[in-house]
Design a protein around this motif. Sequence first.
Motif, PDB file in Angstrom:
ATOM      1  N   GLY A 103      91.225 -15.187  21.994  1.00 29.92           N
ATOM      2  CA  GLY A 103      90.735 -15.480  20.656  1.00 29.92           C
ATOM      3  C   GLY A 103      91.457 -14.669  19.593  1.00 29.92           C
ATOM      4  O   GLY A 103      91.825 -15.189  18.534  1.00 29.92           O
ATOM      5  N   GLU A 104      91.667 -13.384  19.865  1.00 35.19           N
ATOM      6  CA  GLU A 104      92.360 -12.528  18.900  1.00 35.19           C
ATOM      7  C   GLU A 104      93.801 -12.987  18.691  1.00 35.19           C
ATOM      8  O   GLU A 104      94.316 -12.948  17.568  1.00 35.19           O
ATOM      9  CB  GLU A 104      92.335 -11.079  19.388  1.00 35.19           C
ATOM     10  CG  GLU A 104      90.950 -10.438  19.300  1.00 35.19           C
ATOM     11  CD  GLU A 104      90.930  -9.026  19.833  1.00 35.19           C
ATOM     12  OE1 GLU A 104      90.027  -8.255  19.447  1.00 35.19           O
ATOM     13  OE2 GLU A 104      91.804  -8.676  20.658  1.00 35.19           O
ATOM     14  N   ALA A 125      91.858 -17.026   8.788  1.00 33.64           N
ATOM     15  CA  ALA A 125      91.102 -17.044  10.044  1.00 33.64           C
ATOM     16  C   ALA A 125      90.664 -15.626  10.389  1.00 33.64           C
ATOM     17  O   ALA A 125      91.351 -14.655  10.048  1.00 33.64           O
ATOM     18  CB  ALA A 125      91.936 -17.627  11.177  1.00 33.64           C
ATOM     19  N   GLN A 126      89.519 -15.523  11.044  1.00 35.77           N
ATOM     20  CA  GLN A 126      89.023 -14.239  11.528  1.00 35.77           C
ATOM     21  C   GLN A 126      88.527 -14.415  12.959  1.00 35.77           C
ATOM     22  O   GLN A 126      88.221 -15.535  13.389  1.00 35.77           O
ATOM     23  CB  GLN A 126      87.885 -13.717  10.646  1.00 35.77           C
ATOM     24  CG  GLN A 126      88.308 -13.360   9.230  1.00 35.77           C
ATOM     25  CD  GLN A 126      87.195 -12.698   8.444  1.00 35.77           C
ATOM     26  OE1 GLN A 126      86.295 -12.094   9.020  1.00 35.77           O
ATOM     27  NE2 GLN A 126      87.250 -12.828   7.130  1.00 35.77           N
ATOM     28  N   ASP A 145      97.995 -15.572  15.408  1.00 34.75           N
ATOM     29  CA  ASP A 145      99.031 -16.605  15.245  1.00 34.75           C
ATOM     30  C   ASP A 145      98.729 -17.496  14.030  1.00 34.75           C
ATOM     31  O   ASP A 145      99.641 -17.862  13.283  1.00 34.75           O
ATOM     32  CB  ASP A 145      99.126 -17.460  16.512  1.00 34.75           C
ATOM     33  CG  ASP A 145      99.711 -16.697  17.688  1.00 34.75           C
ATOM     34  OD1 ASP A 145     100.304 -15.624  17.465  1.00 34.75           O
ATOM     35  OD2 ASP A 145      99.564 -17.163  18.839  1.00 34.75           O
ATOM     36  N   LEU A 146      97.463 -17.849  13.860  1.00 33.06           N
ATOM     37  CA  LEU A 146      97.085 -18.686  12.722  1.00 33.06           C
ATOM     38  C   LEU A 146      97.351 -17.976  11.399  1.00 33.06           C
ATOM     39  O   LEU A 146      97.911 -18.561  10.465  1.00 33.06           O
ATOM     40  CB  LEU A 146      95.608 -19.069  12.814  1.00 33.06           C
ATOM     41  CG  LEU A 146      95.245 -20.138  13.852  1.00 33.06           C
ATOM     42  CD1 LEU A 146      93.734 -20.196  14.035  1.00 33.06           C
ATOM     43  CD2 LEU A 146      95.777 -21.501  13.422  1.00 33.06           C
ATOM     44  N   GLU A 158      89.238 -11.441  28.659  1.00 29.04           N
ATOM     45  CA  GLU A 158      90.329 -12.402  28.538  1.00 29.04           C
ATOM     46  C   GLU A 158      90.060 -13.370  27.381  1.00 29.04           C
ATOM     47  O   GLU A 158      90.977 -13.744  26.642  1.00 29.04           O
ATOM     48  CB  GLU A 158      90.488 -13.180  29.849  1.00 29.04           C
ATOM     49  CG  GLU A 158      91.714 -14.063  29.901  1.00 29.04           C
ATOM     50  CD  GLU A 158      93.019 -13.295  29.792  1.00 29.04           C
ATOM     51  OE1 GLU A 158      93.978 -13.849  29.225  1.00 29.04           O
ATOM     52  OE2 GLU A 158      93.061 -12.131  30.260  1.00 29.04           O
ATOM     53  N   LYS A 159      88.782 -13.755  27.217  1.00 26.24           N
ATOM     54  CA  LYS A 159      88.418 -14.609  26.081  1.00 26.24           C
ATOM     55  C   LYS A 159      88.677 -13.892  24.757  1.00 26.24           C
ATOM     56  O   LYS A 159      89.168 -14.485  23.798  1.00 26.24           O
ATOM     57  CB  LYS A 159      86.942 -15.006  26.172  1.00 26.24           C
ATOM     58  CG  LYS A 159      86.625 -16.037  27.240  1.00 26.24           C
ATOM     59  CD  LYS A 159      85.143 -16.376  27.197  1.00 26.24           C
ATOM     60  CE  LYS A 159      84.773 -17.413  28.244  1.00 26.24           C
ATOM     61  NZ  LYS A 159      83.323 -17.728  28.212  1.00 26.24           N
TER      62      LYS A 159
END
Length: 545
Positions: free
Chosen positions: A478-479, A400-401, A484-485, A473-474
Amino acid sequence: MNETVRTSLFVAGAVLSLIAAQVTSRGVTKPPAEFSQVGTPFYPDFVDADAAKSLQVVNYNPETASLRIFGVEQGSDGVWRIPSRNNYPVDGKERLGKTATSIIGIKKEALAGPRKSQHIEFGVLDPLSESVSDYQGVGNRVTLKDGKDGKVLADLIIGKEVKGRSGFFYVRNPSEDQTYIAKVSIDVSTKFADWIEPDLLKLDGSKLRYINIEKHSVEFGQDGGGSLAGKESNQLTRTSATDKWKLDGLDDATEEVNEDEVRKLVQALDDLKIVGVRPKNEKLKKRLQDDQGLALDDRTRREMEEIGFFFVRMPDRKGMAMISQEGDLAAVTEQGVAYELHFGSVFSGTEEEVEAGFINKGEEKSDANGKEAENKEKNDEADAKTDARKIKSRYLFAQAQFDPSALGPKPEAPVRPEAPAEAAAANEDTPADAAAAENVGEKPDPKKAYEEALAKYDIDLKKYEADVKAYEEKVKTGEKLVKDLNRRFADWYYVISGDSFENLRQGRKTLVKPKSTPENAAGQSSPAGNVDAQDAPDSQDASAN
């Protein structure tokens, strides 16, 4: 009656009284020990479900003529794992607690039979016993141990259900011959997916905004070189969850998106399940955990090529590119999470083999009970029965990126208005300005216009500051999702089902259909037709050595 006769009668009476007393005492016999245990728990000392730190379940599958051994245990680091499934971490800890609690309550309701010869009848033969020859009459063995010294907390063989008594089963302690009837409500699954978090991507399909499917297959020639066959690329986009998906390169006059197939695609991403796992080597794990990318050492290259992921040097000779056996898929959400799914080789095997790879059943059974595996004839019989039940699945490499462009444009700060020059404000109107003022009935007031613009600026500035805070905050959310992924993806190659693979790796043949027209609805032929890009003659080749 003389004295001698009288004495003889007294002696005879005493003897008869003694015999009668002995007979009477023998009539009140003590019940056998197995009867005295009726009404008691199988394991009265096991009262704390939290004390259970490992669970092993062994059952026999008559369809494949093989044992299925499954267990979970807590390591020294406190993490629960599945030893027989490459030590994959467990997310089903609550299931173990429920199993332990249900075993605590099992009591010996009645004695079914005291003899060993009755075990087949009751279905309580020990599946781990080397004396079992054909697995007829074997039960399910459930063993719980503590985490200190491996002390057995409970160990039961659960056999057939008692006819006419729903919920009651024949149950036996493996170390005893007698079998009891007990009320059992244990739901002990040996399915890998029931103990883990099977939702691989943790993706909400309604948040998807972009999907790109790079479809191809790597084919190898006799010289060992590889080329890409059936190469095509399809990009789907939408701006919101309520919008319809658009497909790049669509001929709007004759074609339209096949929404049913796109719905399958989105659902497959939303609900992508893990059916098996394979561990990555430690060096590769470490690099991916530290976000350093692939480490193309010899071991990693061999490891990945074995499951369908190949590497070729880029034309500029500055780096290597990975080529997947069966193509790739990129999916981006409105949260900025860009998933990269790479499809490797096909894997066919039994359910157990799909979950963990080709396990040596003999070694696994020996580890479980310290005994040798079944003889070769029995294993050959099992192999013959399972060959027809092979499950086709697919290797998957996931990453994931973070893609900030998916969050929408970054808020732009409003421009503060400039105050009017005093000299300009004091100047008289030009003829044109005077004429305009006369037409509108009043003279323009630069100061008032500035104050109105300034008030609007203050409102816009507050909105901008709020928008920036929301945007940041988005980005932060997202980061974190991506991090986590990737922590989850770093340690494992995954295996997904064949059906999931087919729903994900779609091409124009399924994604496009002839455009609906009144003539089509009336059953007349349409000039439009599907184009199968796999049949296109301009497939591009690439080395896969």
